[in-house]
Design an enzyme around this catalytic site. Structure first.
Site, PDB file in Angstrom:
ATOM      1  N   HIS A   1      -7.223  -6.284   0.840  1.00  0.00           N
ATOM      2  CA  HIS A   1      -6.117  -5.350   0.659  1.00  0.00           C
ATOM      3  C   HIS A   1      -4.882  -5.770   1.464  1.00  0.00           C
ATOM      4  O   HIS A   1      -3.755  -5.606   1.008  1.00  0.00           O
ATOM      5  CB  HIS A   1      -6.574  -3.947   1.070  1.00  0.00           C
ATOM      6  CG  HIS A   1      -5.526  -2.887   0.919  1.00  0.00           C
ATOM      7  ND1 HIS A   1      -4.885  -2.658  -0.287  1.00  0.00           N
ATOM      8  CD2 HIS A   1      -5.004  -1.991   1.812  1.00  0.00           C
ATOM      9  CE1 HIS A   1      -4.018  -1.662  -0.123  1.00  0.00           C
ATOM     10  NE2 HIS A   1      -4.070  -1.252   1.130  1.00  0.00           N
TER      11      HIS A   1
ATOM     12  N   SER B   1       0.831  -1.203   0.000  1.00  0.00           N
ATOM     13  CA  SER B   1       0.000   0.000   0.000  1.00  0.00           C
ATOM     14  C   SER B   1       0.873   1.263   0.000  1.00  0.00           C
ATOM     15  O   SER B   1       1.655   1.475  -0.920  1.00  0.00           O
ATOM     16  CB  SER B   1      -0.967  -0.053   1.191  1.00  0.00           C
ATOM     17  OG  SER B   1      -2.057   0.812   1.014  1.00  0.00           O
TER      18      SER B   1
ATOM     19  N   ASP C   1      -2.388  13.590  13.197  1.00  0.00           N
ATOM     20  CA  ASP C   1      -2.542  14.942  12.650  1.00  0.00           C
ATOM     21  C   ASP C   1      -1.857  15.054  11.287  1.00  0.00           C
ATOM     22  O   ASP C   1      -2.448  15.546  10.318  1.00  0.00           O
ATOM     23  CB  ASP C   1      -1.972  15.983  13.614  1.00  0.00           C
ATOM     24  CG  ASP C   1      -2.839  16.143  14.862  1.00  0.00           C
ATOM     25  OD1 ASP C   1      -4.036  15.787  14.792  1.00  0.00           O
ATOM     26  OD2 ASP C   1      -2.328  16.602  15.891  1.00  0.00           O
TER      27      ASP C   1
END
Length: 302
Positions: free
Chosen positions: A283, A128, A224
């Protein structure tokens, strides 16, 4: 762990923050799996015609860590005699946090790390997000990558991003009281995540990021920075030069991450690419079908 521990354990060590590659580079730990010869950790692998086999380096995906590949790394080292390492990306696992979450920065991290550890050229296996980092490194510095495996990802924009956005929002919303036992904290976090993340296996994957620091539970991933740069993580930097080495695109049969419309760009950038699909895998191919994943990797390494 210290270097003197037994070869049956995985070896790890810490590198100082900012010591590798570009400023802010953040691969702080690597793991070396023992090889099949029974020698001490970090020893050179078996050789072929007098030359050591290239090491294998695993790069995890978004919200993952080097531990995702621990059992596979150990098994691959034992079965092939190669040196096998798993690495934490910046803002993940034990690596330092950084406001820069670009693929250029992550490729630069590896360009500093791999030569310093004497691991070039290596076999690079990325899942990924880690697959995109591996592809970019191979395109930018092909001499560092002997061969490449991209696991359920392609060098184009990923459109299956909405779930990751929801996962990170759910993780940010977790509220766990201070000073509760770890088992209780995990149960509370699992319960709070379950309203958004129905798949228990995905929740268990996300919960590997829950750590205790000074009596408080927090996420070790930099949510964040990841949230802020999610669009960049889902994209892929436009490249002109191709990678000449052997490349395997290993896809999950039940996954929608790699679409047939991606194939022309895959073949443009990776002209020696072959594609292989692992049936009944989503996945996270290596987690869903570890034996089939290992067999595909071993076949590609021969």
């Amino acid at each position: 762990m210290r270097a003197g521990e037994q070869a049956s354990r995985t070896r790890s060590w810490r590198l100082p923050h900012g010591a590798l590659g570009a400023p802010g580079s953040s691969f702080s730990r690597v793991h070396v799996a023992p090889n099949s010869s029974g020698s001490r950790e970090g020893a050179e692998p078996r050789s072929v015609k007098g030359a050591a086999l290239p090491a294998v380096v695993f790069l995890h995906g978004l919200l993952g860590s080097k531990t995702n590949f621990n059992s596979i790394a150990k098994a691959l080292a034992q079965q092939t005699g190669r040196r096998v390492l798993t690495v934490d990306a910046r803002n993940h696992g034990d690596s330092p946090h950084s406001p820069d979450m670009s693929y250029e920065a992550m490729s630069q991290d590896l360009q500093g790390l791999l030569p310093q550890l004497g691991l070039v050229p290596c076999v690079l296996i990325g899942h990924s997000m880690g697959g995109k980092t591996a592809m970019l490194l191979a395109l930018q510095r092909p001499e560092l990558v002997e061969r490449l495996v991209a696991v359920d990802i392609s060098p184009v924009e990923t459109t299956s991003s909405s779930s990751f956005e929801a996962y990170m929002a759910a993780m940010k919303a977790i509220d766990i009281p201070d000073e509760v036992p770890r088992s209780r904290a995990r149960k509370l976090a699992d319960g709070q995540l379950s309203s958004v993340v129905q798949d228990m296996a995905v929740r268990q994957f996300l919960l590997t990021n829950l750590v205790e620091v000074g009596g408080r539970f927090m996420w070790r991933v930099n949510l964040d920075a990841l949230t802020q740069h999610l669009d960049k993580i889902m994209a892929f930097p436009l490249q002109q030069e191709s990678y000449p080495g052997p490349t395997l695109f290993l896809l999950g049969g039940n996954s929608k991450f790699v679409h047939p419309s991606h194939h022309p760009e895959i073949m443009r950038l990776f002209p020696r690419a072959q594609m292989q699909t692992v049936r009944n895998a989503g996945h996270w191919v290596h987690a869903d079908r570890p034996q089939d994943f290992m067999a595909a990797i071993r076949g590609f390494l021969v």
